[in-house]
Design an enzyme around this catalytic site. Structure first.
Site, short mmCIF file in Angstrom:
data_model
loop_
_atom_site.label_atom_id
_atom_site.label_comp_id
_atom_site.label_asym_id
_atom_site.label_seq_id
_atom_site.Cartn_x
_atom_site.Cartn_y
_atom_site.Cartn_z
N SER A 60 -7.58 6.77 -2.86
CA SER A 60 -8.47 7.73 -3.43
C SER A 60 -9.65 8.09 -2.55
CB SER A 60 -8.76 7.51 -4.85
OG SER A 60 -7.65 7.79 -5.71
N LYS A 198 -17.18 6.44 -3.06
CA LYS A 198 -16.16 6.70 -3.67
C LYS A 198 -14.96 5.48 -3.64
CE LYS A 198 -12.73 9.15 -5.36
NZ LYS A 198 -12.31 7.86 -6.22
N THR A 199 -14.26 5.26 -4.60
CA THR A 199 -13.30 4.03 -4.70
C THR A 199 -12.05 4.56 -4.30
OG1 THR A 199 -12.74 4.84 -7.11
CG2 THR A 199 -14.47 3.02 -6.66
N GLY A 200 -11.16 3.45 -3.86
CA GLY A 200 -9.44 3.58 -3.70
C GLY A 200 -8.80 2.43 -4.07
#
Length: 256
Positions: A60, A198-200
């Protein structure tokens, strides 16, 4: 003259390697890497620099670029754009509603961004991914899943380099669109710092990959970072680990 150390995998004599940060990764029983770039001092700090050069599925974190492309192509009309819910029920309750751009980004709404990618289409998506020089530039895994299909890959060093360009509006998008994407990345804003992230997260072949990328504005300086972690277990602490490890390191560095 541009310094060669603007290149993602460049190593300078000023750079710090921090093997002692291993304790934070060990605390969650994961392997990984951490990269930080100090803008004022033009200096990198890294844990596990060899892994920082390796490319992994962006998961993501690709929503940063997907948002920019969506805005630039007009498939997202602006900050007030609404991703309409299809009515299909998802395990993540946050996705079961109409979402404005910021919420779709922060809730990491996969179906929202899959729909956006389909509307952008493969020819335009490929053009922009190649123009930006994003990771290995391979979007062959399907237009609505290449960033989670392990075809597109990017290294932690490259993530930091991308964020540095975004911050200075140096990516090949309008300044307005780059400013808007930075705005939707903002997660903390207080008297000491502003944090944009932002995470992923991706699971495949019994392996989990986690990301936490972003930048901090503090004391008239900007610090860009990327944390990448990996495990082969089903430990429920893996999801918060990428954020907690990053924050523990940033606190040790007196940035939070």
């Amino acid at each position: 003259m541009i310094s060669v150390c603007l290149l993602p995998n460049c190593v300078s004599a000023k750079d710090d390697v921090k093997p002692e940060f291993k304790k934070y990764f060990d605390g969650y029983d994961v392997k990984g890497t951490f990269v930080l770039y100090d803008s004022s001092n033009k200096k990198f700090t890294r844990y596990n620099p060899e892994r920082a050069k390796q490319q992994f599925t962006p998961a993501s974190t690709f929503k940063i670029l997907n948002s920019l492309i969506g805005l630039e192509t007009g498939e997202i009309s602006g900050e007030d754009y609404i991703f309409k819910w299809s009515g299909q029920k998802y395990g993540n309750e946050n996705w079961n509603q109409d979402l404005v751009l910021r919420d779709a980004f922060q809730f990491s709404c996969l179906p929202c961004y899959q729909d956006l990618a389909r509307r952008i289409g493969e020819p335009r998506m490929r053009k922009w991914v190649e123009k930006v020089g994003y990771g290995n530039k391979n979007i062959s895994g399907g237009i609505d899943r290449f960033w989670i299909a392990d075809t597109l890959r990017i290294s932690p060093n490259e993530q930091v380099n991308l964020l540095r360009k975004l911050y200075k509006n140096k990516l090949p998008f309008s300044n307005e669109n780059q400013e808007l994407v930075k705005k939707i990345m903002l997660v903390e804003d207080n008297s000491k710092y502003k944090l944009y992230t932002k995470t992923g997260l991706m699971t495949f072949e019994n392996k989990k990959i986690g990301w936490y990328v972003g930048f901090i504005e503090q004391n008239e300086n900007v610090y860009f970072f990327a944390t990448n972690i990996e495990t082969n277990t089903d430990d429920e602490n893996f999801i918060p680990a990428r954020i907690e490890i990053t924050k523990q390191i940033l606190k040790e560095l007196k940035l939070l």
